[in-house]
Write a protein that holds these residues in place. Structure first.
Motif, PDB file in Angstrom:
ATOM      1  N   VAL A 170      -4.804  -2.820   7.945  1.00  0.00           N
ATOM      2  CA  VAL A 170      -3.384  -3.162   7.795  1.00  0.00           C
ATOM      3  C   VAL A 170      -2.921  -2.944   6.359  1.00  0.00           C
ATOM      4  CG1 VAL A 170      -1.670  -4.998   7.958  1.00  0.00           C
ATOM      5  CG2 VAL A 170      -3.459  -4.812   9.686  1.00  0.00           C
ATOM      6  N   SER A 171      -3.674  -3.457   5.402  1.00  0.00           N
ATOM      7  CA  SER A 171      -3.238  -3.383   4.001  1.00  0.00           C
ATOM      8  C   SER A 171      -3.210  -1.949   3.484  1.00  0.00           C
ATOM      9  CB  SER A 171      -4.143  -4.242   3.115  1.00  0.00           C
ATOM     10  OG  SER A 171      -5.490  -3.818   3.196  1.00  0.00           O
ATOM     11  N   SER A 172      -4.074  -1.090   4.005  1.00  0.00           N
ATOM     12  CA  SER A 172      -4.122   0.293   3.538  1.00  0.00           C
ATOM     13  C   SER A 172      -2.879   1.077   3.946  1.00  0.00           C
ATOM     14  CB  SER A 172      -5.375   1.002   4.064  1.00  0.00           C
ATOM     15  OG  SER A 172      -6.529   0.522   3.414  1.00  0.00           O
ATOM     16  N   ILE A 173      -2.272   0.717   5.074  1.00  0.00           N
ATOM     17  CA  ILE A 173      -1.022   1.377   5.475  1.00  0.00           C
ATOM     18  C   ILE A 173       0.050   1.111   4.425  1.00  0.00           C
ATOM     19  CG2 ILE A 173       0.840   1.428   7.173  1.00  0.00           C
ATOM     20  CD1 ILE A 173      -1.182   0.746   9.320  1.00  0.00           C
ATOM     21  N   ILE A 174       0.172  -0.155   4.033  1.00  0.00           N
ATOM     22  CA  ILE A 174       1.181  -0.544   3.036  1.00  0.00           C
ATOM     23  C   ILE A 174       0.857   0.076   1.687  1.00  0.00           C
ATOM     24  CG2 ILE A 174       2.207  -2.524   1.840  1.00  0.00           C
ATOM     25  CD1 ILE A 174       1.482  -4.185   4.366  1.00  0.00           C
ATOM     26  N   ASP A 175      -0.383  -0.051   1.273  1.00  0.00           N
ATOM     27  CA  ASP A 175      -0.837   0.487  -0.007  1.00  0.00           C
ATOM     28  C   ASP A 175      -0.574   1.989  -0.094  1.00  0.00           C
ATOM     29  OD1 ASP A 175      -2.952   1.993  -1.553  1.00  0.00           O
ATOM     30  OD2 ASP A 175      -3.396  -0.012  -2.280  1.00  0.00           O
ATOM     31  N   THR A 176      -0.992   2.729   0.923  1.00  0.00           N
ATOM     32  CA  THR A 176      -0.886   4.187   0.907  1.00  0.00           C
ATOM     33  C   THR A 176       0.560   4.656   0.953  1.00  0.00           C
ATOM     34  OG1 THR A 176      -3.014   4.297   2.071  1.00  0.00           O
ATOM     35  CG2 THR A 176      -1.704   6.311   1.996  1.00  0.00           C
ATOM     36  N   ALA A 177       1.378   4.016   1.774  1.00  0.00           N
ATOM     37  CA  ALA A 177       2.788   4.405   1.888  1.00  0.00           C
ATOM     38  C   ALA A 177       3.517   4.191   0.567  1.00  0.00           C
ATOM     39  CB  ALA A 177       3.463   3.616   3.006  1.00  0.00           C
ATOM     40  N   LEU A 178       3.327   3.032  -0.047  1.00  0.00           N
ATOM     41  CA  LEU A 178       3.987   2.740  -1.316  1.00  0.00           C
ATOM     42  C   LEU A 178       3.533   3.698  -2.413  1.00  0.00           C
ATOM     43  CD1 LEU A 178       3.887  -1.174  -1.335  1.00  0.00           C
ATOM     44  CD2 LEU A 178       5.926   0.270  -1.182  1.00  0.00           C
ATOM     45  N   PHE A 179       2.225   3.908  -2.503  1.00  0.00           N
ATOM     46  CA  PHE A 179       1.700   4.776  -3.553  1.00  0.00           C
ATOM     47  C   PHE A 179       2.206   6.209  -3.400  1.00  0.00           C
ATOM     48  CE2 PHE A 179      -1.440   7.940  -4.832  1.00  0.00           C
ATOM     49  CZ  PHE A 179      -1.432   7.723  -6.194  1.00  0.00           C
ATOM     50  N   THR A 180       2.154   6.749  -2.183  1.00  0.00           N
ATOM     51  CA  THR A 180       2.556   8.139  -1.953  1.00  0.00           C
ATOM     52  C   THR A 180       4.018   8.358  -2.314  1.00  0.00           C
ATOM     53  OG1 THR A 180       0.940   8.295  -0.139  1.00  0.00           O
ATOM     54  CG2 THR A 180       2.639   9.999  -0.246  1.00  0.00           C
ATOM     55  N   LEU A 181       4.876   7.433  -1.916  1.00  0.00           N
ATOM     56  CA  LEU A 181       6.303   7.578  -2.193  1.00  0.00           C
ATOM     57  C   LEU A 181       6.609   7.498  -3.691  1.00  0.00           C
ATOM     58  CD1 LEU A 181       7.912   5.508   0.704  1.00  0.00           C
ATOM     59  CD2 LEU A 181       8.122   7.970   0.325  1.00  0.00           C
ATOM     60  N   ILE A 182       6.035   6.493  -4.347  1.00  0.00           N
ATOM     61  CA  ILE A 182       6.342   6.281  -5.764  1.00  0.00           C
ATOM     62  C   ILE A 182       5.714   7.366  -6.644  1.00  0.00           C
ATOM     63  CG2 ILE A 182       6.095   4.710  -7.726  1.00  0.00           C
ATOM     64  CD1 ILE A 182       6.095   2.408  -5.669  1.00  0.00           C
ATOM     65  N   ALA A 183       4.481   7.753  -6.342  1.00  0.00           N
ATOM     66  CA  ALA A 183       3.750   8.677  -7.208  1.00  0.00           C
ATOM     67  C   ALA A 183       4.148  10.132  -7.010  1.00  0.00           C
ATOM     68  CB  ALA A 183       2.248   8.519  -6.974  1.00  0.00           C
ATOM     69  N   PHE A 184       4.483  10.536  -5.791  1.00  0.00           N
ATOM     70  CA  PHE A 184       4.633  11.962  -5.516  1.00  0.00           C
ATOM     71  C   PHE A 184       5.981  12.385  -4.951  1.00  0.00           C
ATOM     72  CE2 PHE A 184      -0.043  11.253  -4.960  1.00  0.00           C
ATOM     73  CZ  PHE A 184      -0.441  11.937  -6.097  1.00  0.00           C
ATOM     74  N   TYR A 185       6.869  11.438  -4.604  1.00  0.00           N
ATOM     75  CA  TYR A 185       8.147  11.823  -4.009  1.00  0.00           C
ATOM     76  C   TYR A 185       8.964  12.665  -4.995  1.00  0.00           C
ATOM     77  CZ  TYR A 185      12.621  11.647  -1.611  1.00  0.00           C
ATOM     78  OH  TYR A 185      13.783  11.997  -0.973  1.00  0.00           O
ATOM     79  N   GLY A 186       9.427  13.813  -4.531  1.00  0.00           N
ATOM     80  CA  GLY A 186      10.193  14.717  -5.376  1.00  0.00           C
ATOM     81  C   GLY A 186       9.358  15.743  -6.099  1.00  0.00           C
ATOM     82  N   LEU A 187       8.033  15.514  -6.162  1.00  0.00           N
ATOM     83  CA  LEU A 187       7.134  16.466  -6.817  1.00  0.00           C
ATOM     84  C   LEU A 187       6.556  17.468  -5.840  1.00  0.00           C
ATOM     85  CD1 LEU A 187       5.106  14.077  -9.178  1.00  0.00           C
ATOM     86  CD2 LEU A 187       7.063  15.521  -9.766  1.00  0.00           C
ATOM     87  N   MET A 188       6.539  17.106  -4.564  1.00  0.00           N
ATOM     88  CA  MET A 188       5.951  17.943  -3.525  1.00  0.00           C
ATOM     89  C   MET A 188       6.878  17.986  -2.323  1.00  0.00           C
ATOM     90  SD  MET A 188       2.019  16.542  -3.585  1.00  0.00           S
ATOM     91  CE  MET A 188       1.047  16.531  -5.089  1.00  0.00           C
ATOM     92  N   PRO A 189       6.774  19.028  -1.490  1.00  0.00           N
ATOM     93  CA  PRO A 189       7.565  19.077  -0.251  1.00  0.00           C
ATOM     94  C   PRO A 189       7.254  17.868   0.630  1.00  0.00           C
ATOM     95  CG  PRO A 189       6.555  21.210  -0.701  1.00  0.00           C
ATOM     96  CD  PRO A 189       5.964  20.244  -1.682  1.00  0.00           C
ATOM     97  N   ASN A 190       8.239  17.430   1.403  1.00  0.00           N
ATOM     98  CA  ASN A 190       8.060  16.245   2.246  1.00  0.00           C
ATOM     99  C   ASN A 190       6.909  16.405   3.235  1.00  0.00           C
ATOM    100  OD1 ASN A 190      10.153  14.903   0.986  1.00  0.00           O
ATOM    101  ND2 ASN A 190      11.691  15.509   2.498  1.00  0.00           N
ATOM    102  N   ALA A 191       6.718  17.631   3.719  1.00  0.00           N
ATOM    103  CA  ALA A 191       5.623  17.872   4.674  1.00  0.00           C
ATOM    104  C   ALA A 191       4.269  17.607   4.019  1.00  0.00           C
ATOM    105  CB  ALA A 191       5.684  19.299   5.203  1.00  0.00           C
TER     106      ALA A 191
END
Length: 233
Positions: A170-191
């Motif tokens: 459960v916690s890894s879903i939250i952890d991974t989603a938050l990290f991916t959005l904050i760290a990489f959003y806008g730097l890579m294609p959404n796909a």
């Protein structure tokens, strides 16, 4: 060597090292593992690789080992100790970011060969660290609380696997989603962003499935380990 073979080596090197730290340094060893693991994982995660035909970031194995370390601390020493470990990891990343940002601010000498490489690596770290810090604190707290909640109903040594799997899944879903959005959003294609989220979560889950036996090893040697290392008989 293939990336897949290296990943297997990294898995066993990581979790055997965790057990060694606990065996020789006790509770302090696990606390130290959380600190150094969080710092190294935040450096590793800047590298993207192809493994098993999919795109993924490094650091997943270390992040999974941090979750296992806090689960062991929670199970053997209690939730308060696990939460202290979480904050120790948090402070370690903050200190790394501050000190490396200062280090990059120095004007390099004409003979310097490190500035460009350090800037490439640690220039990404502040954003990645921000994502990691937010995801880490929220994810780890969710993990600690879910682990403690499950332990109310499955408290025996044999059911450690249920506590570890349930809390991390459960916690890894939250952890991974938050990290991916904050760290990489806008730097890579959404796909690619979604692929990184999905593969990162799956790798964390797979690593958790494989690493729980190391949790049982830690629990089995707990009686021979005091707070600072091997118990003296």
């Amino acid at each position: 060597m293939s990336n897949e073979f290296i990943a297997v080596i990294a898995f066993f090197a990581t979790f055997i090292s965790l057990i060694v730290m606990y065996r020789f340094f006790g509770k302090s060893g696990l606390m130290i593992w959380v600190a150094i693991g969080t710092v190294i994982a935040n450096i590793q995660v800047t590298k993207t690789i192809e493994v098993f035909g999919i795109t993924a970031t490094l650091g997943n194995i270390l992040f999974a080992s941090i979750y296992l370390a806090t689960d062991i601390l929670n199970d053997i020493y209690g939730r308060k100790t696990a939460k202290r470990a979480v904050w120790l990891g948090f402070m370690s990343v903050i200190i790394m970011v501050v000190l490396m940002t200062i280090a990059l601010s120095y004007q390099p000498a004409a003979s310097d060969i490190a500035q460009q490489s350090m800037a490439t690596l640690f220039g990404l770290v502040p954003r990645i660290a921000l994502g990691s810090i937010i995801a880490y604190i929220i994810g780890q707290y969710v993990d600690v609380y879910i682990f403690s909640f499950i332990k109310k109903y499955f408290s025996s040594d044999r059911t450690f696997i249920i506590r570890a799997y349930g809390s991390t899944a459960v916690s890894s879903i939250i952890d991974t989603a938050l990290f991916t959005l904050i760290a990489f959003y806008g730097l890579m294609p959404n796909a690619i962003l979604f692929e990184i989220f999905l593969t990162t979560y799956l790798f964390k889950l797979l690593t958790t499935i494989c690493n729980v036996p190391f949790g049982y090893i830690a629990k089995s040697i707990a009686k021979d380990v005091d707070d600072d290392g091997p118990a003296v008989h």
